[in-house]
Write a protein that holds these residues in place. Structure first.
Motif, PDB file in Angstrom:
ATOM      1  N   GLU A 294       0.814  -1.220   0.000  1.00  0.00           N
ATOM      2  CA  GLU A 294       0.000   0.000   0.000  1.00  0.00           C
ATOM      3  C   GLU A 294       0.847   1.269   0.000  1.00  0.00           C
ATOM      4  O   GLU A 294       0.494   2.242  -0.665  1.00  0.00           O
ATOM      5  CB  GLU A 294      -0.950  -0.010   1.204  1.00  0.00           C
ATOM      6  CG  GLU A 294      -1.968  -1.147   1.142  1.00  0.00           C
ATOM      7  CD  GLU A 294      -2.938  -1.131   2.305  1.00  0.00           C
ATOM      8  OE1 GLU A 294      -2.897  -0.170   3.104  1.00  0.00           O
ATOM      9  OE2 GLU A 294      -3.743  -2.074   2.424  1.00  0.00           O
ATOM     10  N   THR A 295       1.938   1.263   0.741  1.00  0.00           N
ATOM     11  CA  THR A 295       2.780   2.465   0.785  1.00  0.00           C
ATOM     12  C   THR A 295       4.028   2.338  -0.085  1.00  0.00           C
ATOM     13  O   THR A 295       4.738   3.317  -0.284  1.00  0.00           O
ATOM     14  CB  THR A 295       3.221   2.756   2.230  1.00  0.00           C
ATOM     15  OG1 THR A 295       4.049   1.676   2.690  1.00  0.00           O
ATOM     16  CG2 THR A 295       2.020   2.907   3.146  1.00  0.00           C
ATOM     17  N   TYR A 296       4.298   1.128  -0.581  1.00  0.00           N
ATOM     18  CA  TYR A 296       5.469   0.865  -1.424  1.00  0.00           C
ATOM     19  C   TYR A 296       6.768   1.288  -0.732  1.00  0.00           C
ATOM     20  O   TYR A 296       7.657   1.873  -1.335  1.00  0.00           O
ATOM     21  CB  TYR A 296       5.320   1.544  -2.791  1.00  0.00           C
ATOM     22  CG  TYR A 296       4.231   0.920  -3.625  1.00  0.00           C
ATOM     23  CD1 TYR A 296       4.475  -0.213  -4.390  1.00  0.00           C
ATOM     24  CD2 TYR A 296       2.944   1.444  -3.607  1.00  0.00           C
ATOM     25  CE1 TYR A 296       3.464  -0.811  -5.131  1.00  0.00           C
ATOM     26  CE2 TYR A 296       1.922   0.854  -4.348  1.00  0.00           C
ATOM     27  CZ  TYR A 296       2.191  -0.279  -5.105  1.00  0.00           C
ATOM     28  OH  TYR A 296       1.191  -0.878  -5.830  1.00  0.00           O
ATOM     29  N   GLN A 297       6.848   0.946   0.543  1.00  0.00           N
ATOM     30  CA  GLN A 297       8.059   1.132   1.326  1.00  0.00           C
ATOM     31  C   GLN A 297       8.536  -0.240   1.792  1.00  0.00           C
ATOM     32  O   GLN A 297       7.739  -1.170   1.944  1.00  0.00           O
ATOM     33  CB  GLN A 297       7.798   2.050   2.527  1.00  0.00           C
ATOM     34  CG  GLN A 297       7.406   3.466   2.137  1.00  0.00           C
ATOM     35  CD  GLN A 297       6.967   4.292   3.333  1.00  0.00           C
ATOM     36  OE1 GLN A 297       6.373   3.773   4.272  1.00  0.00           O
ATOM     37  NE2 GLN A 297       7.253   5.588   3.299  1.00  0.00           N
ATOM     38  N   TRP A 298       9.848  -0.360   2.036  1.00  0.00           N
ATOM     39  CA  TRP A 298      10.440  -1.650   2.389  1.00  0.00           C
ATOM     40  C   TRP A 298      10.516  -1.811   3.905  1.00  0.00           C
ATOM     41  O   TRP A 298      10.873  -0.876   4.616  1.00  0.00           O
ATOM     42  CB  TRP A 298      11.836  -1.770   1.787  1.00  0.00           C
ATOM     43  CG  TRP A 298      11.842  -1.766   0.286  1.00  0.00           C
ATOM     44  CD1 TRP A 298      12.033  -0.694  -0.530  1.00  0.00           C
ATOM     45  CD2 TRP A 298      11.628  -2.887  -0.570  1.00  0.00           C
ATOM     46  NE1 TRP A 298      11.956  -1.073  -1.849  1.00  0.00           N
ATOM     47  CE2 TRP A 298      11.710  -2.421  -1.903  1.00  0.00           C
ATOM     48  CE3 TRP A 298      11.379  -4.241  -0.350  1.00  0.00           C
ATOM     49  CZ2 TRP A 298      11.554  -3.256  -3.005  1.00  0.00           C
ATOM     50  CZ3 TRP A 298      11.230  -5.078  -1.447  1.00  0.00           C
ATOM     51  CH2 TRP A 298      11.315  -4.586  -2.756  1.00  0.00           C
ATOM     52  N   PHE A 299      10.199  -3.046   4.367  1.00  0.00           N
ATOM     53  CA  PHE A 299      10.220  -3.338   5.796  1.00  0.00           C
ATOM     54  C   PHE A 299      10.927  -4.673   6.035  1.00  0.00           C
ATOM     55  O   PHE A 299      10.821  -5.590   5.208  1.00  0.00           O
ATOM     56  CB  PHE A 299       8.792  -3.393   6.352  1.00  0.00           C
ATOM     57  CG  PHE A 299       8.099  -2.063   6.333  1.00  0.00           C
ATOM     58  CD1 PHE A 299       8.183  -1.211   7.422  1.00  0.00           C
ATOM     59  CD2 PHE A 299       7.384  -1.651   5.216  1.00  0.00           C
ATOM     60  CE1 PHE A 299       7.561   0.026   7.401  1.00  0.00           C
ATOM     61  CE2 PHE A 299       6.764  -0.415   5.184  1.00  0.00           C
ATOM     62  CZ  PHE A 299       6.855   0.432   6.284  1.00  0.00           C
ATOM     63  N   PRO A 300      11.661  -4.801   7.162  1.00  0.00           N
ATOM     64  CA  PRO A 300      12.379  -6.053   7.450  1.00  0.00           C
ATOM     65  C   PRO A 300      11.428  -7.241   7.455  1.00  0.00           C
ATOM     66  O   PRO A 300      10.321  -7.171   7.995  1.00  0.00           O
ATOM     67  CB  PRO A 300      12.984  -5.807   8.836  1.00  0.00           C
ATOM     68  CG  PRO A 300      13.055  -4.318   8.958  1.00  0.00           C
ATOM     69  CD  PRO A 300      11.876  -3.785   8.204  1.00  0.00           C
ATOM     70  N   VAL A 301      11.870  -8.324   6.849  1.00  0.00           N
ATOM     71  CA  VAL A 301      11.010  -9.494   6.723  1.00  0.00           C
ATOM     72  C   VAL A 301      10.639 -10.067   8.088  1.00  0.00           C
ATOM     73  O   VAL A 301       9.547 -10.629   8.258  1.00  0.00           O
ATOM     74  CB  VAL A 301      11.700 -10.560   5.839  1.00  0.00           C
ATOM     75  CG1 VAL A 301      12.931 -11.131   6.520  1.00  0.00           C
ATOM     76  CG2 VAL A 301      10.732 -11.664   5.456  1.00  0.00           C
ATOM     77  N   GLU A 302      11.521  -9.903   9.084  1.00  0.00           N
ATOM     78  CA  GLU A 302      11.210 -10.424  10.421  1.00  0.00           C
ATOM     79  C   GLU A 302       9.976  -9.751  11.014  1.00  0.00           C
ATOM     80  O   GLU A 302       9.212 -10.377  11.757  1.00  0.00           O
ATOM     81  CB  GLU A 302      12.407 -10.229  11.361  1.00  0.00           C
ATOM     82  CG  GLU A 302      13.662 -10.988  10.965  1.00  0.00           C
ATOM     83  CD  GLU A 302      14.499 -10.245   9.949  1.00  0.00           C
ATOM     84  OE1 GLU A 302      15.554 -10.788   9.570  1.00  0.00           O
ATOM     85  OE2 GLU A 302      14.103  -9.134   9.539  1.00  0.00           O
ATOM     86  N   ALA A 303       9.786  -8.464  10.698  1.00  0.00           N
ATOM     87  CA  ALA A 303       8.621  -7.741  11.219  1.00  0.00           C
ATOM     88  C   ALA A 303       7.359  -8.054  10.422  1.00  0.00           C
ATOM     89  O   ALA A 303       6.243  -7.877  10.927  1.00  0.00           O
ATOM     90  CB  ALA A 303       8.894  -6.237  11.196  1.00  0.00           C
ATOM     91  N   CYS A 304       7.522  -8.526   9.199  1.00  0.00           N
ATOM     92  CA  CYS A 304       6.361  -8.776   8.334  1.00  0.00           C
ATOM     93  C   CYS A 304       5.777 -10.172   8.515  1.00  0.00           C
ATOM     94  O   CYS A 304       4.559 -10.365   8.360  1.00  0.00           O
ATOM     95  CB  CYS A 304       6.757  -8.581   6.873  1.00  0.00           C
ATOM     96  SG  CYS A 304       7.396  -6.936   6.482  1.00  0.00           S
ATOM     97  N   ARG A 305       6.600 -11.140   8.833  1.00  0.00           N
ATOM     98  CA  ARG A 305       6.129 -12.530   8.871  1.00  0.00           C
ATOM     99  C   ARG A 305       5.008 -12.759   9.889  1.00  0.00           C
ATOM    100  O   ARG A 305       4.033 -13.456   9.571  1.00  0.00           O
ATOM    101  CB  ARG A 305       7.304 -13.472   9.134  1.00  0.00           C
ATOM    102  CG  ARG A 305       8.304 -13.521   7.991  1.00  0.00           C
ATOM    103  CD  ARG A 305       9.354 -14.577   8.201  1.00  0.00           C
ATOM    104  NE  ARG A 305       8.795 -15.918   8.089  1.00  0.00           N
ATOM    105  CZ  ARG A 305       9.508 -17.032   8.239  1.00  0.00           C
ATOM    106  NH1 ARG A 305      10.794 -16.953   8.511  1.00  0.00           N
ATOM    107  NH2 ARG A 305       8.938 -18.210   8.121  1.00  0.00           N
ATOM    108  N   PRO A 306       5.082 -12.205  11.117  1.00  0.00           N
ATOM    109  CA  PRO A 306       3.951 -12.411  12.046  1.00  0.00           C
ATOM    110  C   PRO A 306       2.638 -11.868  11.503  1.00  0.00           C
ATOM    111  O   PRO A 306       1.570 -12.457  11.737  1.00  0.00           O
ATOM    112  CB  PRO A 306       4.399 -11.653  13.304  1.00  0.00           C
ATOM    113  CG  PRO A 306       5.886 -11.613  13.220  1.00  0.00           C
ATOM    114  CD  PRO A 306       6.199 -11.494  11.767  1.00  0.00           C
TER     115      PRO A 306
END
Length: 382
Positions: A294-306
């Motif tokens: 939605e925002t097309y910004q990158w985030f660490p995969v560890e924070a995204c998996r949960p």
């Protein structure tokens, strides 16, 4: 004096009743020597050092190449047999000059018995299954003669992979279908000054084992990243984790090309689906980042998996006020291509009678790619 503390080997002290580290002390005389002996050792070391420096200087000034080889003498290796006479001649000169031996004493038979034959029996032969194997990694452009020479073998490997790994029928993948999927590319080869040696475009990174193609990584080399498109391998070698190895090789390629083109600094692994076992391995490479849809910004995969464990689709940016900085549409600035003529959308709309569906398609396109790309790319219209 040498003191070694064994921290895990505690003993109970009778004085303090607390655990104390166990100290091992080696006798002092084992680590000492007389001053005269120390000086003698020092002078010998200095002499050896000077001799080595003189040897290196001598070889360099004469244009020689110094090479040290370790060759097996028993059973005799091919390298030993190739240099057997030369080694014997050096031995003969040494014995006569240094030890004063006669040439009659230092025969080839004596040399063989003295320094070649050995009572040690060691099985140094490789197993037949691995004898003579060699491994080669080759990067070829999809339009190059090198690729065309191996195209049939690459296609056959792809069909085997799709059949055994994805359980797809052989007749689904004709050669034209394979070409459309992994060979034909919208990227035109581009080799600018200051770019990577092989230029930008679409490539196949081929993995050859003893002359047999065993795996192929399909990649795009772009100005900012290497994009991993697809990977297929010989199903008989699935136990070797070739996909993991190929990812590491592509990471290494990214690092290598960065030295030629500093803007090329990312490795893009493609889509990530949390519920797909064949894709979850991508999260094991760190540091890795996922793109917020939605925002097309990158985030660490560890924070995204949960978050993905709860919902298959989710927003990674917790700031609800954050938006895509490139989301403000101006449909008139979108570039389109009609009959080989490029023009902005407002001019295209004024020249041709359009259906309402056309406007909706262009708006959807601009929203998906963003206005910064829509102003630079051409959307083909019929």
């Amino acid at each position: 004096m040498s003191l070694t503390s064994l921290k895990d080997s505690g003993t109970m002290s009778t004085r303090t009743n607390k655990t104390q580290p166990y100290i091992v002390t080696k006798p002092y005389h084992m680590f000492t020597e007389s001053r005269r002996g120390k000086e003698r050792r020092g002078s010998k070391r200095e002499e050896h050092k000077n001799n080595l420096e003189r040897l290196a200087d001598w070889t360099l000034r004469r244009g020689y190449c110094e090479q040290v080889r370790l060759v097996r003498s028993n059973p005799p290796s091919q390298e030993l047999e190739q240099t057997y006479q030369e080694a014997y001649q050096v031995y003969l000169k040494y014995q006569m000059a240094v030890h004063g031996d006669s040439a009659e004493k230092c025969t080839l038979h004596q040399y063989t018995r003295f320094l070649v034959k050995s009572p040690l029996k060691v099985n140094c032969q490789p197993k037949p299954a691995t004898m003579g194997w060699n491994f080669l990694v080759v990067l070829v452009a999809v339009a190059s003669p090198e690729f065309k020479r191996s195209a049939d073998e690459s296609y056959a490997l792809f069909v085997r992979y799709q059949f055994h790994v994805h359980q797809e029928k052989d007749d689904k993948w004709t050669y034209p279908a394979f070409e459309e999927f992994l060979v034909d590319s919208p990227l035109a080869p581009w080799q600018p000054r200051g770019g990577p040696p092989q230029g930008y475009g679409s490539f196949h990174q081929q993995y050859w084992l003893s002359g047999r193609l065993v795996a192929v990584g399909v990649i795009d080399i772009l100005p900012c990243c290497i994009s991993s498109v697809y990977f297929y391998y010989d199903p008989d070698l699935g136990h070797l984790s070739l996909g993991t190895y190929a990812s590491l090789r592509e990471l290494a390629l990214t690092q290598s090309l960065y030295h030629h083109a500093p803007s090329l600094q990312y490795y893009y692994m493609g889509f990530y689906i949390q519920t797909c076992p064949k894709m979850r391995y991508k999260a094991g490479y760190t540091p890795s980042f996922l793109l917020c849809p939605e925002t097309y910004q990158w985030f660490p995969v560890e924070a995204c998996r949960p978050k993905l464990e709860v919902n298959k689709y989710c927003r990674f940016n917790d700031d609800l006020a954050a938006t895509d900085s490139d989301s403000e549409l101006n449909i008139n600035e979108v570039l389109v291509l009609r009959r080989h003529v490029a023009m902005p959308y407002f001019l295209y709309a004024s020249k041709y009678q359009l259906e309402p569906e056309d406007l909706r398609e262009v708006e959807q396109y601009a929203r998906l790619v963003g206005m910064s790309c829509a102003r630079r790319m051409l959307l083909v219209r019929n």
